[in-house]
Design an enzyme around this catalytic site. Structure first.
Site, PDB file in Angstrom:
ATOM      1  N   GLY A  79       1.055  -1.628   0.230  1.00  0.00           N
ATOM      2  CA  GLY A  79      -0.245   0.170   0.280  1.00  0.00           C
ATOM      3  C   GLY A  79       1.177   1.472   0.235  1.00  0.00           C
ATOM      4  CB  ALA A  80       1.688   4.065   1.197  1.00  0.00           C
ATOM      5  CG  HIS A  88      -0.953   2.745   8.473  1.00  0.00           C
ATOM      6  ND1 HIS A  88      -1.459   2.427   9.740  1.00  0.00           N
ATOM      7  CD2 HIS A  88       0.195   2.465   8.184  1.00  0.00           C
ATOM      8  CE1 HIS A  88       0.095   0.619   9.799  1.00  0.00           C
ATOM      9  NE2 HIS A  88       0.957   0.811   8.978  1.00  0.00           N
ATOM     10  CD  GLU A  89       2.126   3.831   5.243  1.00  0.00           C
ATOM     11  OE1 GLU A  89       3.626   3.644   5.673  1.00  0.00           O
ATOM     12  OE2 GLU A  89       1.379   2.374   5.251  1.00  0.00           O
ATOM     13  CG  HIS A 143       4.386   3.711  10.365  1.00  0.00           C
ATOM     14  ND1 HIS A 143       4.864   2.555  11.110  1.00  0.00           N
ATOM     15  CD2 HIS A 143       4.441   2.589   9.273  1.00  0.00           C
ATOM     16  CE1 HIS A 143       3.907   1.351  10.848  1.00  0.00           C
ATOM     17  NE2 HIS A 143       3.928   1.025   9.750  1.00  0.00           N
TER      18      HIS A 143
HETATM   19  N1  PHE Z   1       5.018  -0.981   6.582  1.00  0.00           N
HETATM   20  C1  PHE Z   1       4.213  -0.633   5.220  1.00  0.00           C
HETATM   21  C2  PHE Z   1       3.811  -0.085   6.170  1.00  0.00           C
HETATM   22  O1  PHE Z   1       2.611  -0.378   6.655  1.00  0.00           O
HETATM   23  C3  PHE Z   1       4.479  -2.083   4.335  1.00  0.00           C
HETATM   24  C4  PHE Z   1       5.301  -2.279   3.626  1.00  0.00           C
HETATM   25  C5  PHE Z   1       6.118  -3.634   3.903  1.00  0.00           C
HETATM   26  C6  PHE Z   1       5.338  -1.839   2.305  1.00  0.00           C
HETATM   27  C7  PHE Z   1       6.984  -4.049   3.288  1.00  0.00           C
HETATM   28  C8  PHE Z   1       6.064  -2.228   2.086  1.00  0.00           C
HETATM   29  C9  PHE Z   1       7.450  -3.279   1.794  1.00  0.00           C
HETATM   30  O2  PHE Z   1       2.683   0.594   6.368  1.00  0.00           O
HETATM   31 ZN    ZN Z   2       2.848  -0.378   8.839  1.00  0.00          ZN
END
Ligand code: PHE
Ligand code: ZN
Length: 853
Positions: free
Chosen positions: A256-257, A292-293, A296
């Site tokens: 997704g992202a 969400h992103e 993080h």
């Molecule tokens: N860490 C990203 C997310 O949650 C997901 C992701 C994992 C994207 C691995 C690309 C590769 O939001």
């Molecule tokens: Zn994530």
């Protein structure tokens, strides 16, 4: 030569890195077939680690030169990296290397790759090693500086821009980060720009970067970003920490992202939206994923994971935070129901089959296979339960301690639980089992009523079925939110949370004037399956009177599920009680239209299959499809008037707005339309399709037509109208496959794979046909196994090109043991054929091995 029995990576084998990195300077000279990457890395011996060799990961790199403190190295790289003998290394030293890579040939979309002439990177989980030699593990955190050289106009990396000139740009990221958060983007891009002032007054430049022509479709993503930034300040006291925040939309993306520090990279389908091209669901996803992103930045980036077994530390928490955000932006009740629907559809299904694994797994072959519903969604449910158990204030205190204590660190689940134990004085050792035990607990509920004394007793019993590698389960801490209603529908005991810690737990209430009706697991207070034998009248009563909106919806859902199971078994028809209760809900204007739309949605075919498996039966996908179709026709016939009224009443006059209010009205209107089409043969849907000025209604109308076997001219028209738009064409592919009749689904999918627009190397496009086929349960499982064979053919074709996406889609086979011998045999044969493919990726090898058990 390939290792015949590759060994898994185990949590128990973790050791701290022998060397830490004090700083990294990278230079990229970009060229499609020969990008040069130079790295200068300052290493320092880790005083907390045992003496060990230093392993630098590196894959597919052509090593040009490498020196330690200016002296060329003698060690030679192997297929996965380079080992520097620890004894020969000084306590601190400078590593300098130059490598060459070919982004244009990178079809796996991991590392540095190209998408439509633009360069971009994806490093989580282990992609940085495809860019240069590095200790590619999340517990090595360092500040990065990056210089990008290219003729392309826009050159981006993490952190703040520090200098730029003709054909180059430099970036400086002061916050120590693991390599998986590195990012670089270069392309002919345009920005939709804005600004944000943080609570303490930092001015942040915000940009959403897209291909020229797409700049008019960024406003909603930008708006979502600004609301996320404000929300994280207000709800969690977290401010942004750089001068710029960049989002880039990329067409070729496996997931997704991605939350790269200061430079989030998104699948373009979760950025670009206009009312004409995006549905309400798309807007909803954009808001959720942008948030969400962004979240993080604190839960994942500032505080990251020690190792990949701790993935749920950042993902479970960040999903929980995005759920809280969406609940605040929209209707909390509707959001909760939607989250539970998706948890059951994806995580319960996973937990029920051969891919079941703990939220914190203890071994893996390929970490990319563990970005699962269990790690993400069940991981979020654990945080929600923790908050319920320690209370809002305890949760806030624990979270504050977590940020204070662990900022800048790479942490574990133990660190996370310790802050709550400390802040609240609670012993969370039994609670920690939620991270270690796979499987969905069953909660058996029984009631006892003594008319003479007015004593009411509720008894709860828990058990968790065996899962691969875990035959026996210990009891878990289950917060069960319970309320009681009186016979007239009034609430006589407000919600209280029973904290169940033993296998069995009873709650007795004395002196009740009449037998109360319990409402169990309000708000879905724990991710469990409730087994409670109650009459349909009881469910209808709760459906009408429960004060908890989730439980109210759940009562109707339970009723629908039971009716459907009975219809599959013996061809029964839904009784008037259910239909009348549903009609009352439909026209109850005190209820949010979005909530009413959810009540109208029939359980999916896979839900019904899961219910049959729970009852110890073998699901027949065709019988399920037929029963569900008859169920929907019965609803349509019984409620024609009410549906027609809702269809008119829920019109949204004025210009399209993606807000929750209008989206809820459209959801109800389109739910009504789907039923009405079963009565009018699709007349209303055809008219709506012809006049629709937004994608939500255009797609809703098209779906309603396809469901009743009509809509072929609309399908053609839709393609003519939208042939220029990749994201809309994805929808065009997907809807035809997902809603094809069972007999024709496989042929529809097969012929679409021959369509000139079927660009199978693009993950969104691949998923729009082959992923959609797997969601058409009766079509995918049609007798003869043609669906299985078609999917297997395509997974085998995709695997050498993009193993990550191939492995992810292989989960369509995870249910194979549910079915009758013929289907089992055919699914098993498909899996074995995949497994026997020469040079199969580690990703798909692990998945097939786990599924075949
Ligand atoms: N860490 C990203 C997310 O949650 C997901 C992701 C994992 C994207 C691995 C690309 C590769 O939001
Ligand atoms: Zn994530």
């Amino acid at each position: 030569m390939k290792d015949a029995t590759p060994q898994p990576i185990r949590l128990a084998d973790y050791t701290p890195p022998p060397f830490l990195v004090e700083g990294v300077a990278l230079t990229f000279r970009l060229a499609p077939r020969a990008t040069r990457v130079t790295s200068r890395i300052r290493f320092r011996r880790n005083p907390d680690a045992q003496a060990q060799d230093l392993r630098l990961d590196g894959e597919g790199l052509r090593l040009i030169s490498a020196t330690i403190d200016g002296v060329p190295i003698t060690a030679q790289p192997d297929a996965t990296g380079l080992t520097l003998p620890g004894g020969d290394l000084p306590d601190a030293f400078d590593w300098a290397a130059e490598v060459e890579i070919a982004p244009e040939e990178n079809t796996a979309l991991e590392g540095l790759y190209m998408s439509n002439g633009m360069y971009c990177t994806q490093c989580e989980a282990e992609g940085f090693r495809k860019i240069t030699f590095y200790p590619d593990r999340p517990d090595v955190m360092a500040p990065f500086t990056v210089r990008v050289e290219s003729e392309l106009p826009v050159l981006l990396s993490n952190g703040n821009p520090s200098a730029q000139g003709d054909g180059w740009a430099e970036w400086d990221d002061p916050w120590p980060k693991p390599a998986y958060l590195f990012a670089l983007v270069a392309g002919d891009l345009v920005a939709h720009s804005d600004a944000f002032a943080t609570a303490s007054g930092r001015a942040v430049a915000l940009n959403v970067w897209v291909r020229p022509g797409d700049e008019g479709r960024c406003a909603y993503a930008m708006d979502s970003l600004k609301r996320s930034m404000r929300w994280d300040e207000e709800a969690y006291g977290r401010e942004y920490d750089l001068d710029v925040f960049n989002i880039v939309a990329v067409d070729d993306f496996n997931m997704g992202a991605m939350e790269n520090k200061g430079l989030n990279v998104f699948n373009s389908k979760y950025v670009l939206a206009s009312s004409e091209t995006a549905t309400d669901a798309d807007f909803d996803n954009i808001e959720r994923i942008v948030a969400h992103e962004y979240f993080h930045n604190w839960t994942g980036n500032r505080i990251t994971c020690r190792d990949w077994f701790q993935l749920c530390l950042k993902e479970g928490l960040t999903v929980f935070r995005d759920q809280q955000f969406s609940a605040d932006m929209r209707s909390a009740a509707v959001k909760r129901i939607e989250d539970v629907l998706s948890l059951r559809a994806r995580q319960f299904r996973e937990d029920q089959g051969p891919l079941a694994h703990p939220v914190r797994p203890d071994s893996y072959h390929e970490i990319n296979n563990f970005y699962t519903a269990t790690v993400y969604e069940k991981g979020a449910e654990i945080i929600r339960m923790l908050r319920t158990l320690v209370g809002e204030d305890g949760y806030d205190a624990g979270v504050r301690l977590y940020f204070d204590r662990h900022d800048g660190q790479a942490c574990t689940i133990e660190d996370w639980l310790a802050v709550f134990a400390e802040a609240t004085g609670r012993d969370l050792s039994q609670f920690a089992r939620w991270y270690a035990q796979a499987g969905t607990p069953r909660l058996r509920v029984t009631e006892d009523w003594d008319e003479g004394t007015g004593r009411f007793t509720l008894t709860l019993e828990q058990s968790t079925p065996p899962t691969p590698g875990q035959p026996d389960k210990a009891p878990q801490v289950i917060p069960v939110a319970v309320g009681l209603l009186g016979p007239a529908g009034d609430e006589i005991m407000a919600t209280r949370v029973i904290e169940m810690t033993d296998t069995r737990h009873s709650l007795t209430i004395e002196g009740m004037p009449a037998r109360p009706v319990p409402s169990i697991l309000r708000g879905f207070s724990a991710p469990v399956v409730v087994e409670h034998a109650v009459t349909p009248e009881r469910r209808a009563f709760l459906m009408a009177h429960d004060t908890d909106p989730f439980s109210r919806w759940e009562a109707g859902r339970g009723l629908a599920r039971e009716i459907l199971v009975a219809m599959v078994r013996d061809g029964a028809a839904p009784g008037p009680d259910y239909l009348d209760a549903l009609a009352v809900t439909l026209s109850d204007e005190r209820l949010d239209p979005a909530f009413r739309a959810l009540c109208l949605r029939a359980p999916s075919e896979d839900d019904i299959a899961q219910a049959l498996v729970d009852a110890g039966e073998t699901p027949d996908p065709m019988a399920i499809h037929t029963a569900r179709e008859r169920f929907q026709r019965a609803i349509a016939a019984h409620m024609d008037d009410g549906l027609a009224r809702a269809f008119i009443a829920m019109e949204t006059p004025g210009p399209y707005s993606p807000d929750a209010r209008d989206a809820g009205r459209r959801a109800l209107r389109l739910a009504a339309l789907a039923y009405l089409s079963r009565n009018d043969g699709g007349d209303r849907a055809a008219r709506l399709f012809a006049g629709a000025d937004n994608m939500t209604e255009q797609m809703g109308a098209l779906g309603a037509l396809l469901q009743v076997g009509a809509g072929q001219s609309e399908v053609a028209r839709f393609h003519r109208q939208w042939a220029h738009d990749r994201l809309v064409v994805d929808k065009w592919f997907a809807v035809q496959v997902a809603l094809a009749a069972p007999e024709s689904a496989v042929e529809t999918a097969r012929s679409l794979t021959r369509h000139p627009d079927f660009d199978w190397k693009n993950p969104n496009r691949f998923r729009s046909v082959l992923g959609a086929l797997a969601t058409n349960a009766a079509g995918f499982h049609a007798p003869g196994g043609a669906g299985y064979a078609l999917l297997a053919d395509w997974l085998i074709q995709l695997d050498p090109v993009n193993p990550q996406t191939a492995a992810r889609l292989s989960t369509a086979f995870e249910t194979w043991r549910r079915y009758d011998p013929a289907r089992q045999g055919a699914m098993r044969a498909a899996l074995e054929r995949i497994r026997a493919t020469p040079d199969l990726s580690r990703d798909l090898s692990e998945m097939t091995a786990r599924m075949l058990g």
